[in-house]
Design a protein around this motif. Structure first.
Motif, PDB file in Angstrom:
ATOM      1  N   ILE A   1      -9.091  -4.253  -1.710  1.00 17.23           N
ATOM      2  CA  ILE A   1      -8.618  -3.406  -2.915  1.00 17.23           C
ATOM      3  C   ILE A   1      -7.568  -4.181  -3.544  1.00 17.23           C
ATOM      4  CG2 ILE A   1      -8.224  -1.140  -3.580  1.00 17.23           C
ATOM      5  CD1 ILE A   1      -9.444  -0.315  -0.929  1.00 17.23           C
ATOM      6  N   ALA A   2      -7.392  -3.972  -4.780  1.00 19.75           N
ATOM      7  CA  ALA A   2      -6.342  -4.312  -5.705  1.00 19.75           C
ATOM      8  C   ALA A   2      -6.176  -3.049  -6.617  1.00 19.75           C
ATOM      9  CB  ALA A   2      -6.553  -5.492  -6.430  1.00 19.75           C
ATOM     10  N   ALA A   3      -4.998  -2.691  -6.648  1.00 17.95           N
ATOM     11  CA  ALA A   3      -4.361  -1.730  -7.501  1.00 17.95           C
ATOM     12  C   ALA A   3      -3.007  -1.873  -8.005  1.00 17.95           C
ATOM     13  CB  ALA A   3      -4.648  -0.382  -6.587  1.00 17.95           C
ATOM     14  N   ASP A   4      -2.806  -2.105  -9.368  1.00 18.57           N
ATOM     15  CA  ASP A   4      -1.518  -2.311  -9.917  1.00 18.57           C
ATOM     16  C   ASP A   4      -0.420  -3.059  -9.249  1.00 18.57           C
ATOM     17  OD1 ASP A   4      -1.877  -0.009 -11.529  1.00 18.57           O
ATOM     18  OD2 ASP A   4      -1.429   1.660 -10.073  1.00 18.57           O
ATOM     19  N   SER A   5      -1.056  -4.500  -9.164  1.00 13.09           N
ATOM     20  CA  SER A   5      -0.257  -5.519  -8.663  1.00 13.09           C
ATOM     21  C   SER A   5      -0.321  -5.409  -7.176  1.00 13.09           C
ATOM     22  CB  SER A   5       0.991  -5.744  -9.251  1.00 13.09           C
ATOM     23  OG  SER A   5       1.894  -4.821  -8.756  1.00 13.09           O
TER      24      SER A   5
ATOM     25  N   GLY B   1       2.014  -7.971  -2.431  1.00 13.71           N
ATOM     26  CA  GLY B   1       2.352  -7.292  -3.883  1.00 13.71           C
ATOM     27  C   GLY B   1       3.510  -7.236  -4.117  1.00 13.71           C
ATOM     28  N   SER B   2       4.156  -7.371  -5.414  1.00 14.36           N
ATOM     29  CA  SER B   2       5.626  -7.378  -5.715  1.00 14.36           C
ATOM     30  C   SER B   2       6.228  -5.808  -5.853  1.00 14.36           C
ATOM     31  CB  SER B   2       5.786  -7.973  -7.075  1.00 14.36           C
ATOM     32  OG  SER B   2       4.841  -7.567  -8.184  1.00 14.36           O
ATOM     33  N   GLY B   3       7.409  -5.674  -5.409  1.00 15.10           N
ATOM     34  CA  GLY B   3       7.688  -4.625  -5.819  1.00 15.10           C
ATOM     35  C   GLY B   3       7.744  -3.355  -4.587  1.00 15.10           C
ATOM     36  N   LEU B   4       6.911  -3.944  -3.401  1.00 14.28           N
ATOM     37  CA  LEU B   4       6.667  -2.846  -2.186  1.00 14.28           C
ATOM     38  C   LEU B   4       8.130  -2.930  -1.483  1.00 14.28           C
ATOM     39  CD1 LEU B   4       3.703  -4.999  -0.822  1.00 14.28           C
ATOM     40  CD2 LEU B   4       3.593  -3.115  -2.460  1.00 14.28           C
ATOM     41  N   PRO B   5       8.141  -1.311  -0.879  1.00 15.09           N
ATOM     42  CA  PRO B   5       9.310  -1.128  -0.341  1.00 15.09           C
ATOM     43  C   PRO B   5       9.714  -1.886   1.044  1.00 15.09           C
ATOM     44  CG  PRO B   5       7.786   0.676   0.184  1.00 15.09           C
ATOM     45  CD  PRO B   5       7.164  -0.561  -0.911  1.00 15.09           C
ATOM     46  N   PHE B   6       8.808  -2.697   1.524  1.00 17.73           N
ATOM     47  CA  PHE B   6       8.939  -3.634   2.732  1.00 17.73           C
ATOM     48  C   PHE B   6       8.894  -4.946   2.541  1.00 17.73           C
ATOM     49  CE2 PHE B   6       4.931  -1.372   2.589  1.00 17.73           C
ATOM     50  CZ  PHE B   6       4.108  -2.505   2.231  1.00 17.73           C
ATOM     51  N   GLY B   7       9.002  -5.416   1.124  1.00 15.01           N
ATOM     52  CA  GLY B   7       8.862  -6.997   1.104  1.00 15.01           C
ATOM     53  C   GLY B   7       7.885  -7.254   0.154  1.00 15.01           C
ATOM     54  N   THR B   8       7.363  -8.505   0.390  1.00 15.82           N
ATOM     55  CA  THR B   8       6.109  -8.816  -0.466  1.00 15.82           C
ATOM     56  C   THR B   8       4.791  -8.837   0.500  1.00 15.82           C
ATOM     57  OG1 THR B   8       6.667 -11.084  -0.007  1.00 15.82           O
ATOM     58  CG2 THR B   8       7.606 -10.148  -2.073  1.00 15.82           C
ATOM     59  N   ALA B   9       4.800  -8.844   1.947  1.00 18.29           N
ATOM     60  CA  ALA B   9       3.624  -8.715   2.664  1.00 18.29           C
ATOM     61  C   ALA B   9       3.710  -7.889   3.833  1.00 18.29           C
ATOM     62  CB  ALA B   9       3.424 -10.324   2.860  1.00 18.29           C
TER      63      ALA B   9
ATOM     64  N   SER C   1       3.470   6.445   0.141  1.00 20.28           N
ATOM     65  CA  SER C   1       3.727   5.766  -1.250  1.00 20.28           C
ATOM     66  C   SER C   1       2.483   4.605  -1.323  1.00 20.28           C
ATOM     67  CB  SER C   1       4.950   5.260  -1.326  1.00 20.28           C
ATOM     68  OG  SER C   1       5.139   4.823  -2.801  1.00 20.28           O
ATOM     69  N   LEU C   2       2.623   4.124  -0.430  1.00 23.62           N
ATOM     70  CA  LEU C   2       1.537   2.745  -0.469  1.00 23.62           C
ATOM     71  C   LEU C   2      -0.033   3.075  -0.761  1.00 23.62           C
ATOM     72  CD1 LEU C   2       0.829  -0.073  -0.073  1.00 23.62           C
ATOM     73  CD2 LEU C   2       0.852   0.004   2.088  1.00 23.62           C
TER      74      LEU C   2
END
Length: 256
Positions: free
Chosen positions: A13-17, A80-88, A172-173
């Protein structure tokens, strides 16, 4: 940033980057009320409404009541970018027991002949005789989702990011991903012919009911078929799993 096919995800699933991949998943329970209101393009007097479409609701946002969902996900990957726990983030297993309420307005655009998730506008009388709904449309964007109750259980051994993954972060995720998936599913599933029909009718409709789906209890998924004599709960789960597979106690003991 993407999720390659060769990583073995059964669902992507892809949603908003934000990109989410799932290796496997089990739905143990989904139970709740649902409602669908059809808002026609004309009023009963023949006047054009400013908007037309559907209002779909699961649970009741106004009353803070949701549909209960118990699900287990194995092999969860989030990038993704801008995630609260990093990029992965990678989790070997995630179990969620929650109540979720959602409401979506799906509007038909006469000019483009396409459906979109968004406000139905100020469409006059939305009562039982005029079609439409007295329950409101939810958020200004046409889509609102809320976790009324939420609890998680993660198998996060050796994953520093997972150990700091709070319920607020996970909610949030999940909200971002579920809203994106719902938006695409609703916009792609409705036919333009249905919108054209609504544009020329004054007949509204309302439907509702209760959804009850029951799957395998999660505690049976990893249970030893022969059971563990030192663990009464594990033994009961193992016996239930063996019975579900149609195995005798002797057969289950050989396979455990």
């Amino acid at each position: 940033m993407r999720l390659p096919v060769h990583e073995g995800h059964s669902v992507r699933i892809a949603a908003d980057s934000t990109f989410v991949g799932v290796g496997d998943w089990w739905l143990s329970q989904l139970a709740g009320d649902w409602y669908v209101d059809m808002v026609p393009g004309l009023t009963p007097g023949g006047r054009r409404r400013d908007g037309m479409g559907f209002v779909v609701e699961v649970g009741d946002l106004a009353r803070n009541q949701g549909a209960r969902m118990i699900v287990q996900v194995d092999g969860l990957t989030v990038k993704g970018s801008g995630l609260p726990f990093g990029t992965a983030l990678r989790l070997p297993q995630l179990r969620v027991d929650c109540e979720v309420a959602a409401k979506a307005s799906v509007a038909y655009d006469r000019r483009t002949g396409k459906w979109r998730v968004g406000s139905l506008g100020t469409a006059g009388d939305h009562g039982a005789n005029g079609g439409g709904t007295a329950r409101g449309e939810g958020s200004a964007s046409g889509l609102a989702l809320k976790f009324v109750r939420f609890s998680k259980d993660t198998a996060s051994v050796g994953l520093d990011a997972a150990t700091s993954l709070s319920d607020a972060m996970l909610k949030s995720l999940l909200t971002r991903v579920i809203e994106g998936a719902l938006r695409r599913a609703l916009e792609r599933s409705l036919l333009p012919e249905l919108g054209a029909y609504l544009a020329e009718t004054a007949e509204g409709a309302r439907a509702g009911g209760r959804l009850e789906l029951t799957g395998v209890p999660l505690h049976e998924l990893g249970a030893r078929l022969g059971g563990d004599p030192k663990d009464a709960g594990g033994a009961a789960a193992g016996e239930a799993a063996a019975e579900r597979l149609g195995l005798s106690k002797a057969q289950a003991s050989l396979l455990s």
